[in-house]
Design a protein around this motif. Structure first.
Motif, PDB file in Angstrom:
ATOM      1  N   GLU B  43       0.818  -1.223   0.000  1.00  0.00           N
ATOM      2  CA  GLU B  43       0.000   0.000   0.000  1.00  0.00           C
ATOM      3  C   GLU B  43       0.843   1.260   0.000  1.00  0.00           C
ATOM      4  O   GLU B  43       0.409   2.307  -0.475  1.00  0.00           O
ATOM      5  CB  GLU B  43      -0.917   0.007   1.228  1.00  0.00           C
ATOM      6  N   ALA B  44       2.029   1.179   0.603  1.00  0.00           N
ATOM      7  CA  ALA B  44       2.820   2.401   0.780  1.00  0.00           C
ATOM      8  C   ALA B  44       4.182   2.268   0.117  1.00  0.00           C
ATOM      9  O   ALA B  44       4.964   1.385   0.471  1.00  0.00           O
ATOM     10  CB  ALA B  44       2.998   2.690   2.268  1.00  0.00           C
ATOM     11  N   TYR B  45       4.447   3.133  -0.822  1.00  0.00           N
ATOM     12  CA  TYR B  45       5.771   3.225  -1.439  1.00  0.00           C
ATOM     13  C   TYR B  45       6.369   4.582  -1.095  1.00  0.00           C
ATOM     14  O   TYR B  45       5.764   5.612  -1.382  1.00  0.00           O
ATOM     15  CB  TYR B  45       5.671   3.100  -2.964  1.00  0.00           C
ATOM     16  N   SER B  46       7.537   4.553  -0.477  1.00  0.00           N
ATOM     17  CA  SER B  46       8.195   5.842  -0.245  1.00  0.00           C
ATOM     18  C   SER B  46       9.046   6.177  -1.464  1.00  0.00           C
ATOM     19  O   SER B  46       9.489   5.289  -2.203  1.00  0.00           O
ATOM     20  CB  SER B  46       9.048   5.809   1.022  1.00  0.00           C
ATOM     21  N   LEU B  47       9.261   7.468  -1.641  1.00  0.00           N
ATOM     22  CA  LEU B  47      10.085   7.918  -2.759  1.00  0.00           C
ATOM     23  C   LEU B  47      11.513   7.383  -2.620  1.00  0.00           C
ATOM     24  O   LEU B  47      12.165   7.066  -3.611  1.00  0.00           O
ATOM     25  CB  LEU B  47      10.089   9.458  -2.769  1.00  0.00           C
ATOM     26  N   SER B  48      11.983   7.262  -1.378  1.00  0.00           N
ATOM     27  CA  SER B  48      13.329   6.718  -1.151  1.00  0.00           C
ATOM     28  C   SER B  48      13.428   5.283  -1.665  1.00  0.00           C
ATOM     29  O   SER B  48      14.421   4.905  -2.297  1.00  0.00           O
ATOM     30  CB  SER B  48      13.682   6.728   0.340  1.00  0.00           C
ATOM     31  N   ASP B  51      13.238   5.393  -5.485  1.00  0.00           N
ATOM     32  CA  ASP B  51      14.451   6.002  -6.028  1.00  0.00           C
ATOM     33  C   ASP B  51      15.602   4.993  -6.023  1.00  0.00           C
ATOM     34  O   ASP B  51      16.290   4.810  -7.032  1.00  0.00           O
ATOM     35  CB  ASP B  51      14.815   7.238  -5.197  1.00  0.00           C
ATOM     36  N   LYS B  77       1.278   8.020  -9.305  1.00  0.00           N
ATOM     37  CA  LYS B  77       1.802   9.368  -9.044  1.00  0.00           C
ATOM     38  C   LYS B  77       3.235   9.292  -8.503  1.00  0.00           C
ATOM     39  O   LYS B  77       4.103  10.076  -8.904  1.00  0.00           O
ATOM     40  CB  LYS B  77       0.894  10.094  -8.045  1.00  0.00           C
ATOM     41  N   LYS B  78       3.473   8.323  -7.608  1.00  0.00           N
ATOM     42  CA  LYS B  78       4.823   8.185  -7.045  1.00  0.00           C
ATOM     43  C   LYS B  78       5.823   7.798  -8.137  1.00  0.00           C
ATOM     44  O   LYS B  78       6.953   8.310  -8.171  1.00  0.00           O
ATOM     45  CB  LYS B  78       4.836   7.120  -5.944  1.00  0.00           C
ATOM     46  N   ARG B  81       6.548  10.826 -10.057  1.00  0.00           N
ATOM     47  CA  ARG B  81       7.429  11.737  -9.317  1.00  0.00           C
ATOM     48  C   ARG B  81       8.885  11.257  -9.413  1.00  0.00           C
ATOM     49  O   ARG B  81       9.802  12.056  -9.625  1.00  0.00           O
ATOM     50  CB  ARG B  81       6.971  11.776  -7.851  1.00  0.00           C
ATOM     51  N   ILE B  85      12.020  13.308 -11.068  1.00  0.00           N
ATOM     52  CA  ILE B  85      13.212  13.662 -10.276  1.00  0.00           C
ATOM     53  C   ILE B  85      14.484  13.103 -10.917  1.00  0.00           C
ATOM     54  O   ILE B  85      15.504  13.784 -10.992  1.00  0.00           O
ATOM     55  CB  ILE B  85      13.057  13.137  -8.825  1.00  0.00           C
ATOM     56  N   GLY B 106       6.946  18.490  -8.792  1.00  0.00           N
ATOM     57  CA  GLY B 106       6.563  18.765  -7.408  1.00  0.00           C
ATOM     58  C   GLY B 106       5.701  20.006  -7.324  1.00  0.00           C
ATOM     59  O   GLY B 106       5.567  20.750  -8.299  1.00  0.00           O
TER      60      GLY B 106
END
Lengths: 275, 123
Positions: B43-48, B51, B77-78, B81, B85, B106
């Motif tokens: 459910e949760a993907y961090s940008l870190s 990346d 969306k992630k 992003r 980047i 952003g």
């Protein structure tokens, strides 16, 4: 009685006479303290205590002002937990150094972000609450914030707390360290030498941009960007202090200014609307 | 080769997990086949995480053979992003066809400075 908010905690710390052999921190007339100033004040004490200052902290008699709050500082009593949740939290407290019963010290490690994020989501779910954006947003915000501390602070401990404000309908996540701070972190990279003559606010603003804080390596530098964008997507706000300055991000604005006091490291608060 | 993200890693937060996911992918990649990775198991993907995972894949030319599967607007969306980047091309499959994920810039913030004490709210 006075209240301590982020608007006056810098001035409050500035009033403490640090030239005194035993500086006095007078909390006897404090009737309320928000999460951010609580963390900020704790780190102010810790930073100077580690450098040999032993403070005399004046508190109102037990039962008055924030004495009970400071004495207990048990997260469950502020969060209206069910009995089961309290039991569970105490279990966490026994099992882990990163319990959320309290203002807790978080030990820097590679996995600490993930661990704290899991605990925060568990606590909110147990209490039957969530934030706008759901626990996925909370996971990302807490993990990135704590991981950011672990990667950049060069301190072994940070202080963290979470508090729910039912009438104001938001959850506050406050985190702070008295480590390197944003400007010093960026100055380790020769690309940012120009910041030596700049104010801390410029370093804070720059640190929120992607790929800035990765010190010239190919990887890194997206953590605070993700926090900022996730908080804004949830309709929340982000407040960061480092050195002498602060930056606050809310809606489509970023406002910078002076804290009224200089404290090394990074102290921050994310406010997230609840549903 | 089709696989779900949870086959590569147990959580999708942070750089360490991104590195683990990449290393797990390397261990099963044959170096030739197209890869389809479903992102819907988390459910949760961090940008870190993204990346770390995507940059390593791109450096080793795995990203050009990879298509991500997800219907989640948040995940898309992630990915967008991360694409913006790092200026990398990321593909995803939708209704049986493949398209390039649109890079997402952003937010634009209006900067102001104040000489007064910090605010509780800007507005």
């Amino acid at each position: 009685l006075i209240s301590l908010y982020r608007s006056n905690i810098g001035a409050f710390c500035a009033d403490v006479d640090l030239t005194s052999e035993r500086p006095v921190v007078d909390l006897s007339n404090v009737g309320w303290i928000d999460p951010f100033p609580l963390i900020y004040l704790g780190l102010f004490l810790r930073y100077h205590n580690k450098r040999g200052k032993y403070f005399k902290v004046r508190k109102a008699p037990y039962g008055h002002g924030i004495s009970n709050y400071l004495a207990r500082m048990r997260f469950c009593e502020r969060f209206n937990f069910s009995a089961e949740a309290i039991k569970r939290e105490r279990l966490h407290h026994l099992e882990s150094s990163t319990s959320l019963n309290d203002v807790v010290d978080i030990e820097s490690s590679e996995d600490v972000g993930e661990e704290v994020a899991r605990l925060v989501v568990e606590v909110l779910l147990e209490a039957g609450h969530s934030v706008r954006g759901g626990h996925a947003a909370l996971d990302v915000i807490v993990d990135e914030l704590v991981d950011n501390f672990a990667r950049h602070s060069q301190e072994s401990l940070a202080a963290f707390m979470m508090q729910w404000f039912p009438s104001k309908r938001y959850v506050s996540l406050a985190l702070g360290d008295c480590g390197l701070g944003m400007k010093s972190t960026l100055l380790r990279n020769s690309d940012y030498e120009h910041l030596a003559e700049s104010c801390d606010a410029e370093a804070i603003t720059l640190s929120l941009q992607p790929l800035v804080s990765c010190r010239g390596s190919a990887l890194g530098g997206t953590g605070l960007t993700d926090v900022k964008e996730t908080v804004l997507a949830c309709g929340g706000s982000l407040f960061l202090a480092s050195g002498s300055d602060y930056a606050m991000i809310q809606g489509d604005q970023i406002r910078t200014g002076h804290m009224g006091f200089t404290l090394p490291g990074v102290q921050l608060e994310a406010r997230l609307p609840t549903v | 080769m089709r696989l779900r993200i949870e086959r590569l890693v147990s959580a999708t937060l942070g750089r360490k997990r991104g590195r683990e996911a990449y290393e797990a992918l390397l261990a099963i990649d044959d170096g030739q086949s197209d890869l389809v990775i479903s992102l819907d198991g988390s459910e949760a993907y961090s940008l870190s995480f993204l990346d770390e995972f995507l940059v390593r894949m791109n450096e080793n030319h795995l990203l050009r053979r990879t298509t991500f599967e997800t219907d989640s607007p948040l995940h898309i969306k992630k990915l967008g992003r991360a694409s913006e980047i790092r200026n990398v091309t990321i593909r995803r499959s939708i209704d049986g066809r493949t398209e390039v994920v649109t890079p997402v810039p952003g937010p634009t913030l209006v900067e102001t400075s104040s000489s007064g004490p910090p605010p509780e709210d800007i507005n």
